[in-house]
Each structure stands twice: as C-alpha cells, then as structure tokens.
Enzyme design. Structure first.
Site, PDB file in Angstrom:
ATOM      1  N   HIS A  34       0.841  -1.200   0.000  1.00  0.00           N
ATOM      2  CA  HIS A  34       0.000   0.000   0.000  1.00  0.00           C
ATOM      3  C   HIS A  34       0.878   1.252   0.000  1.00  0.00           C
ATOM      4  O   HIS A  34       0.705   2.151  -0.837  1.00  0.00           O
ATOM      5  CB  HIS A  34      -0.911  -0.005   1.222  1.00  0.00           C
ATOM      6  N   GLU A  35       1.813   1.301   0.935  1.00  0.00           N
ATOM      7  CA  GLU A  35       2.694   2.468   1.016  1.00  0.00           C
ATOM      8  C   GLU A  35       3.648   2.528  -0.178  1.00  0.00           C
ATOM      9  O   GLU A  35       4.030   3.615  -0.618  1.00  0.00           O
ATOM     10  CB  GLU A  35       3.486   2.432   2.327  1.00  0.00           C
TER      11      GLU A  35
ATOM     12  N   HIS B 214       2.042   4.503  -2.928  1.00  0.00           N
ATOM     13  CA  HIS B 214       2.231   5.952  -2.737  1.00  0.00           C
ATOM     14  C   HIS B 214       3.655   6.360  -3.131  1.00  0.00           C
ATOM     15  O   HIS B 214       3.862   7.349  -3.838  1.00  0.00           O
ATOM     16  CB  HIS B 214       2.009   6.319  -1.258  1.00  0.00           C
TER      17      HIS B 214
END
Length: 377
Positions: free
Chosen positions: A25-26, A29
């Site tokens: 998820h990170e 980003h």
C-alpha cells in the site's frame, strides 16, 4: 470440539498478512510519488520507535516501527493536508521546493494518494489471476437442478430448470454468483429474475437465515433459498482473459462489502459482524493452519478490505484526501484551512471511536470478558 491455532502461530500469521499488505500500500504511494518527482523522506512500516532501518542513496529513511499496525510515507513538503504554502515551505531553496509534495499539481497529488488503495486492489487481482491460471474459474450455470420442498424457493414458485438472470437488479452469470448474493442477504426480500424456457419473469424470495459453525467454532449467518445446482463446471481461463476474470472477482467482492456495510448501517445485519485487528489476527491464524492456498486467498480479501476502507471519504484516510483534491480541482482553490482543521479533527474522532468499538467487539466475540468474570467469581 473446535480447533484453535496457538497464540504465537496466530501472531506470526497476522504479521505475515498485514505486514506485506501495508508495505505494498505504502509502496504504491512511494512509487507514484517518485514518478511525479517528489522526494520521500521516510518510508515506515509500523508506528512508534524505530527498531530497524537504513537510509538509501536518495535520502529516504526506510524503517520498521515497533507497533505493526500501519505505516506511512512522509514526502518532502507534506506539511498540511490542504497543501497550502507555509513559511517553512516558502523558505526552501527553489530546487528543493520543486521536489516537495506541495509543489505538485492537484492531479499529481491525487494520483499519489490514490496509488495506495489502487495497489491493494492490484495485489488481489494478481492473486486471483494466479488462482484462475492454476485452477480455472467456476462457470456452473445459474440453473436449478432441484428445489427443496417447503423451501423459500418452492414457496415462491421456483422450479427445477429455472435459470436465474438477475438478483435485486444485478445480472447473474454463474451459480456461484447467485449463491454469494443470496448468502449475504438472509431474511431480505429479493427480486429474482428468471428464464423458464423462452419466458422471463420475476419472483420475490426471502432467504432463510441459517447459522453455520466452522471447525474453529466461528458462527456465520447465511441466507439460503433451498435450491441445488447441476454438476460443477470449472473452465480454464485463457491467458489474455485472466486480468478480466480477476478484476470481475475483485469488483464482486467490493460490491459485497458495500452491501454488507449498508446492511449494518440500516440495522439489517448485526454490528457484531464487524471485526478489528484482533479478529483479523484470529482469522489469519485459522486460515494459515488450513494451508497456503487458504492463507493466500485471505491475503487477497484483506488487501481488498484495505483498499476499500482507505477509499472511504473520511478525513485522515486516503479517501478523505481525494475528496479535498477533487474540491481543489473543481473550485480551483484548496479547501479553506479552518474547514480542513475541523474535518480532520472530526475524522480522527470517528476513526478512534471506530477502532475502540471494533476492538471491544473483537474482545466480546472471543468471550474474554466472560472468562475473566468466571475467574473473578
């Protein structure tokens, strides 16, 4: 008698599920931020004091926090959610300011924030693609081979040979799709569109609520109408159609999540079915004990959950940021600072309240308070 994995096994399984999913998820980003030319100062898995880490050649500190319940990427210049200039930001040299999050256009900031949840969905799609490539996809027609006497289906006039076309207005292609839609709607009046020969008609059915218990003692309330399918059909999926089939599967699961959330909000489903970190850990241990395939499929479901939850339009979550950037893109100005402040305060209060609630819900579902009361008594 029920089976229960050991506590250490459960904790390890939980970390093996949640850790990689937070990381990807990170990473979403981070990668889109790099693509947009934003410098990442910190990439953290977990919160709290750093227990391990290193700094790469780009100046990004990669670290592991001692509380493995989340993570974050801190971009240079990401000083406030409204992305409004601050004295500290204005004081930066032009070449450094150009690498900050605030310096990027609203559509670039939107993509950077969207990338996290989107990556979680892509992980699930990848898992489903591998599953369909290895085992094929269920394609059993949504045709009744038998209707149980006295069942909700029989009372509604359904007959063997009827083919389900849609349920509650949603098209149905396979028996599994039909069963899933009914399973999540116990005691809810459903319109079922059928084709009988060359004639199409609609009937209304109220699925009965059956409570089932698995080998771990977990109880599930499922809807059933008392019908059977024909022989199970599993078809191989051509390579070029794997992304399509996996995306359809992911979208179907997201729809079920939306439906379930709506049922809880409207009171048609008990809030006891909401689970938090403790419940996720418990299920992680249980599924890991059943084998690698069950464990990987659980990862796909939790990855979809993370993506879905993060897209909810709540300040503090990615979805809240996306709403602010949409406003900025349409209004050609950031959300007023005062409104932003109140939005984030309320969003934090909502999230903290929700976390406390689901944690207490988990504790009660495990019967911890009853056992404690028994020890005291």
């Amino acid at each position: 008698m029920t089976d229960h994995p050991g506590i250490l096994f459960t904790i390890l399984a939980f970390l093996l599920v949640i850790g990689p999913l937070i990381f990807v998820h990170e990473l979403g980003h981070y990668l889109v931020g790099r693509w947009c030319g934003v410098k990442a100062e910190v990439f953290s898995i977990g919160f709290g004091r750093e227990i391990a880490g290193y700094t790469d050649s780009r100046g990004t500190r990669w670290k592991l926090g001692w509380v493995p319940m989340g993570g974050y990427v801190k971009f240079a210049g990401d000083m406030n959610p409204a992305s409004q200039p601050t004295p500290e930001w204005l004081a930066l040299p032009p070449e450094e300011r150009a690498k900050t999050f605030q310096a990027k256009s609203v559509w670039q900031r939107f993509l950077i924030v969207l990338a996290g949840p989107l990556t979680n969905f892509l992980v699930a799609i990848g898992i489903f693609m591998a599953f369909f490539a290895a085992y094929g996809a269920p394609k059993t027609p949504a045709v009744f081979s038998a209707v149980m006497a006295g069942s909700p289906a029989a009372r509604a006039g359904l007959q063997p040979g009827d083919r389900v076309v849609a349920i509650a207005g949603r098209p149905v292609d396979t028996f599994d799709e039909m069963a899933d839609m009914i399973r999540f709607r116990p005691e809810e009046r459903l319109q079922i569109d059928i084709r009988r020969g060359s004639t199409e008609s609609s009937v209304f059915v109220v699925p009965a609520a059956n409570v089932e218990r698995d080998r771990f003692g977990n109880e599930f309330r499922k809807g059933t109408i008392g019908v059977m399918s024909g022989p199970q059909v599993i078809e191989p999926v051509p390579f070029h159609l794997l992304p399509v089939e996996a995306t359809r599967q992911t979208i179907g699961i997201v729809r079920m999540m939306v439906d379930t959330l709506g049922q809880i909000i409207t009171g048609r489903r008990s809030v006891k079915e909401l689970g938090g970190p403790i419940k996720i850990a418990q299920v992680s241990g249980q599924q890991a004990s059943l084998g690698l395939l069950n464990f990987v499929m659980l990862m796909a479901l939790i990855s979809i959950n993370l993506g879905f939850i993060n897209l909810l339009p709540i300040p503090m979550l990615d979805g809240g940021h996306l709403v602010f950037y949409l406003f900025e893109g349409v209004a050609r100005r950031p959300v007023p600072e005062r409104a932003m402040e109140w939005a984030f305060r309320s969003g934090l209060a909502v999230l903290l309240s929700f976390m406390i609630f689901v944690t207490l819900n988990d504790i009660l579902s495990l019967g911890a308070l009853e056992r404690l009361a028994g020890l005291i008594g």
